[in-house]
Design a protein around this motif. Sequence first.
Motif, mmCIF file in Angstrom:
data_model
loop_
_atom_site.group_PDB
_atom_site.id
_atom_site.type_symbol
_atom_site.label_atom_id
_atom_site.label_comp_id
_atom_site.label_asym_id
_atom_site.label_seq_id
_atom_site.Cartn_x
_atom_site.Cartn_y
_atom_site.Cartn_z
ATOM 1 N N GLU A 10 25.041 9.846 -0.188
ATOM 2 C CA GLU A 10 25.462 8.645 0.548
ATOM 3 C C GLU A 10 25.053 8.740 2.014
ATOM 4 O O GLU A 10 24.624 7.746 2.612
ATOM 5 C CB GLU A 10 26.982 8.457 0.438
ATOM 6 N N GLN A 11 25.173 9.933 2.580
ATOM 7 C CA GLN A 11 24.755 10.126 3.970
ATOM 8 C C GLN A 11 23.251 9.883 4.119
ATOM 9 O O GLN A 11 22.809 9.203 5.042
ATOM 10 C CB GLN A 11 25.095 11.539 4.445
ATOM 11 N N LEU A 12 22.483 10.482 3.194
ATOM 12 C CA LEU A 12 21.032 10.317 3.248
ATOM 13 C C LEU A 12 20.625 8.857 3.071
ATOM 14 O O LEU A 12 19.752 8.356 3.788
ATOM 15 C CB LEU A 12 20.354 11.182 2.181
ATOM 16 N N VAL A 13 21.238 8.165 2.111
ATOM 17 C CA VAL A 13 20.914 6.753 1.878
ATOM 18 C C VAL A 13 21.204 5.940 3.139
ATOM 19 O O VAL A 13 20.390 5.107 3.553
ATOM 20 C CB VAL A 13 21.676 6.208 0.647
ATOM 21 N N ALA A 14 22.336 6.191 3.763
ATOM 22 C CA ALA A 14 22.683 5.466 4.987
ATOM 23 C C ALA A 14 21.689 5.768 6.109
ATOM 24 O O ALA A 14 21.246 4.864 6.830
ATOM 25 C CB ALA A 14 24.109 5.816 5.420
ATOM 26 N N GLU A 15 21.331 7.044 6.258
ATOM 27 C CA GLU A 15 20.400 7.430 7.310
ATOM 28 C C GLU A 15 19.006 6.875 7.054
ATOM 29 O O GLU A 15 18.333 6.399 7.983
ATOM 30 C CB GLU A 15 20.367 8.949 7.454
ATOM 31 N N ILE A 16 18.547 6.934 5.805
ATOM 32 C CA ILE A 16 17.224 6.395 5.469
ATOM 33 C C ILE A 16 17.200 4.886 5.673
ATOM 34 O O ILE A 16 16.230 4.335 6.222
ATOM 35 C CB ILE A 16 16.830 6.773 4.029
ATOM 36 N N THR A 17 18.256 4.203 5.268
ATOM 37 C CA THR A 17 18.334 2.759 5.471
ATOM 38 C C THR A 17 18.253 2.427 6.954
ATOM 39 O O THR A 17 17.522 1.517 7.365
ATOM 40 C CB THR A 17 19.632 2.199 4.854
ATOM 41 N N ASN A 18 18.968 3.170 7.766
ATOM 42 C CA ASN A 18 18.914 2.957 9.218
ATOM 43 C C ASN A 18 17.521 3.259 9.762
ATOM 44 O O ASN A 18 17.003 2.525 10.605
ATOM 45 C CB ASN A 18 19.967 3.811 9.916
ATOM 46 N N ASN A 19 16.896 4.342 9.293
ATOM 47 C CA ASN A 19 15.540 4.685 9.735
ATOM 48 C C ASN A 19 14.539 3.593 9.359
ATOM 49 O O ASN A 19 13.655 3.259 10.151
ATOM 50 C CB ASN A 19 15.093 6.023 9.141
ATOM 51 N N LEU A 20 14.648 3.058 8.145
ATOM 52 C CA LEU A 20 13.750 1.987 7.723
ATOM 53 C C LEU A 20 13.932 0.738 8.589
ATOM 54 O O LEU A 20 12.953 0.098 8.989
ATOM 55 C CB LEU A 20 13.983 1.627 6.249
ATOM 56 N N ARG A 21 15.158 0.400 8.862
ATOM 57 C CA ARG A 21 15.447 -0.768 9.703
ATOM 58 C C ARG A 21 14.861 -0.558 11.100
ATOM 59 O O ARG A 21 14.192 -1.430 11.649
ATOM 60 C CB ARG A 21 16.956 -0.998 9.765
ATOM 61 N N ARG A 22 15.092 0.609 11.671
ATOM 62 C CA ARG A 22 14.572 0.909 13.007
ATOM 63 C C ARG A 22 13.045 0.907 13.008
ATOM 64 O O ARG A 22 12.405 0.386 13.930
ATOM 65 C CB ARG A 22 15.105 2.287 13.444
ATOM 66 N N TYR A 23 12.443 1.486 11.974
ATOM 67 C CA TYR A 23 10.982 1.509 11.865
ATOM 68 C C TYR A 23 10.428 0.086 11.811
ATOM 69 O O TYR A 23 9.443 -0.238 12.482
ATOM 70 C CB TYR A 23 10.552 2.295 10.622
ATOM 71 N N ALA A 24 11.060 -0.767 11.012
ATOM 72 C CA ALA A 24 10.597 -2.148 10.883
ATOM 73 C C ALA A 24 10.654 -2.865 12.226
ATOM 74 O O ALA A 24 9.710 -3.572 12.613
ATOM 75 C CB ALA A 24 11.423 -2.891 9.836
ATOM 76 N N VAL A 25 11.746 -2.690 12.939
ATOM 77 C CA VAL A 25 11.895 -3.340 14.252
ATOM 78 C C VAL A 25 10.865 -2.789 15.235
ATOM 79 O O VAL A 25 10.194 -3.551 15.945
ATOM 80 C CB VAL A 25 13.335 -3.166 14.781
#
Length: 171
Positions: A10-25
């Motif tokens: 769950e921690q990894l999924v949350a962190e990866i989701t945040n990383n993907l969002r930040r990367y997209a922006v």
Amino acid sequence: MYRRRDTRREQLVAEITNNLRRYAVDAQQVGHAFANLHGLNPTDLQALIAVMDAELLGDPITPGRLGDQLNLSSGSVTALIDRLERAGHIRRDRDTVDRRKVLLHYADRGAALAMEFFQPLGARTDTVMDRFGEDELEVVHRFMAAMSESVRAHRDSVRATRPEPPRRPTS
């Protein structure tokens, strides 16, 4: 507020989701910086990316396919192509097999401008990738391909539910 993550997954999924969002922006901001530097609007930039992607796949894009991909009318696509061609970013070529078909290609000037702007980013990307082994890159590649497909599927479903803009009556 963020809730506590109970498992490492769950921690990894949350962190990866945040990383993907930040990367997209961040990637979007880099694209906008290139567009602003060269007097391009967001649709122009999307068109250039579509032309580049098609060329990289060895299947140059037609104006019709570009319009479908960008969800633009044929008149809007023609104006877009004319604008990008005048600015030296793309060129139109007749298909050598079917002379009725027009193919869009990155023009030398446009490619040089993109290379100059994005080459430092490419070097940074290479440096990051050099820190990962081939097996790790295979996993990342599978993940990114699946995530990209997921985003495109969502984009297409949202596009399908959006009402068509009203058309002007023809006289």
